[in-house]
Design a protein around this motif. Structure first.
Motif, mmCIF file in Angstrom:
data_model
loop_
_atom_site.group_PDB
_atom_site.id
_atom_site.type_symbol
_atom_site.label_atom_id
_atom_site.label_comp_id
_atom_site.label_asym_id
_atom_site.label_seq_id
_atom_site.Cartn_x
_atom_site.Cartn_y
_atom_site.Cartn_z
ATOM 1 N N GLN A 18 1.864 11.450 -19.839
ATOM 2 C CA GLN A 18 1.839 10.049 -20.260
ATOM 3 C C GLN A 18 2.507 9.794 -21.604
ATOM 4 O O GLN A 18 3.279 8.877 -21.736
ATOM 5 N N ASN A 19 2.173 10.559 -22.630
ATOM 6 C CA ASN A 19 2.798 10.375 -23.950
ATOM 7 C C ASN A 19 2.703 11.679 -24.731
ATOM 8 O O ASN A 19 2.127 12.655 -24.260
ATOM 9 N N GLY A 20 3.249 11.691 -25.919
ATOM 10 C CA GLY A 20 3.294 12.915 -26.711
ATOM 11 C C GLY A 20 1.951 13.411 -27.212
ATOM 12 O O GLY A 20 1.856 14.530 -27.726
ATOM 13 N N SER A 21 0.887 12.624 -27.050
ATOM 14 C CA SER A 21 -0.444 13.041 -27.490
ATOM 15 C C SER A 21 -1.090 14.036 -26.531
ATOM 16 O O SER A 21 -2.027 14.731 -26.903
ATOM 17 N N TYR A 22 -0.605 14.076 -25.302
ATOM 18 C CA TYR A 22 -1.165 14.958 -24.277
ATOM 19 C C TYR A 22 -0.163 16.051 -23.938
ATOM 20 O O TYR A 22 0.985 15.765 -23.607
ATOM 21 N N THR A 23 -0.603 17.308 -23.999
ATOM 22 C CA THR A 23 0.256 18.443 -23.712
ATOM 23 C C THR A 23 -0.408 19.329 -22.659
ATOM 24 O O THR A 23 -1.616 19.564 -22.715
ATOM 25 N N VAL A 24 0.388 19.830 -21.726
ATOM 26 C CA VAL A 24 -0.130 20.747 -20.711
ATOM 27 C C VAL A 24 -0.097 22.151 -21.295
ATOM 28 O O VAL A 24 0.916 22.597 -21.834
ATOM 29 N N ARG A 25 -1.220 22.844 -21.201
ATOM 30 C CA ARG A 25 -1.345 24.209 -21.717
ATOM 31 C C ARG A 25 -1.948 25.112 -20.656
ATOM 32 O O ARG A 25 -2.647 24.649 -19.760
ATOM 33 N N LYS A 26 -1.695 26.400 -20.815
ATOM 34 C CA LYS A 26 -2.286 27.385 -19.910
ATOM 35 C C LYS A 26 -3.333 28.164 -20.676
ATOM 36 O O LYS A 26 -3.070 28.678 -21.757
ATOM 37 N N GLY A 27 -4.514 28.227 -20.116
ATOM 38 C CA GLY A 27 -5.599 28.943 -20.767
ATOM 39 C C GLY A 27 -5.907 30.244 -20.054
ATOM 40 O O GLY A 27 -5.340 30.538 -19.003
ATOM 41 N N PRO A 28 -6.809 31.014 -20.624
ATOM 42 C CA PRO A 28 -7.204 32.278 -19.990
ATOM 43 C C PRO A 28 -8.040 32.034 -18.743
ATOM 44 O O PRO A 28 -8.640 30.971 -18.588
ATOM 45 N N ALA A 29 -8.054 32.996 -17.865
ATOM 46 C CA ALA A 29 -8.900 32.904 -16.674
ATOM 47 C C ALA A 29 -10.358 33.025 -17.100
ATOM 48 O O ALA A 29 -10.683 33.793 -18.003
ATOM 49 N N HIS A 30 -11.219 32.260 -16.486
ATOM 50 C CA HIS A 30 -12.647 32.320 -16.776
ATOM 51 C C HIS A 30 -13.378 32.654 -15.484
ATOM 52 O O HIS A 30 -13.197 31.995 -14.472
ATOM 53 N N ASP A 31 -14.214 33.679 -15.549
ATOM 54 C CA ASP A 31 -14.961 34.093 -14.359
ATOM 55 C C ASP A 31 -15.897 33.013 -13.850
ATOM 56 O O ASP A 31 -16.197 32.947 -12.665
ATOM 57 N N ASP A 32 -16.369 32.140 -14.746
ATOM 58 C CA ASP A 32 -17.335 31.129 -14.336
ATOM 59 C C ASP A 32 -16.693 29.890 -13.722
ATOM 60 O O ASP A 32 -17.368 28.996 -13.266
#
Length: 81
Positions: free
Chosen positions: A24-38
């Motif tokens: 939508q705009n520069g305030s929101y960025t897509v990031r990749k996080g670590p896998a979480h078992d839960d």
């Protein structure tokens, strides 16, 4: 600026390649996080590791729990670089 709609695969590929993807705009960025078992399905569907993060610190998943349906329209995602 004209934005070309991005599919889930295009978003993930761009993020993995180190490109900055916004929603939508520069305030929101897509990031990749670590896998979480839960987190259900994380091992089976790597798409669940991606989040849409706001610069204020809040975030939501890039997709619904199905790992396919984007939390937003393809036309709302864009890469600047």
């Amino acid at each position: 600026m004209i934005h070309t709609p991005m599919t889930l695969t295009e978003i993930a590929t761009a993020v993995d390649a180190g490109r900055t993807v916004h929603w939508q705009n520069g305030s929101y960025t897509v990031r990749k996080g670590p896998a979480h078992d839960d987190a259900p399905g994380n091992a089976a569907n790597p798409a669940l590791r991606y989040v849409i993060a706001h610069e204020a610190g809040n975030c939501i998943g890039l997709t619904w729990r199905d790992g396919i349906t984007l939390n937003g329209k393809e036309c709302d995602f864009f890469a600047l670089d």
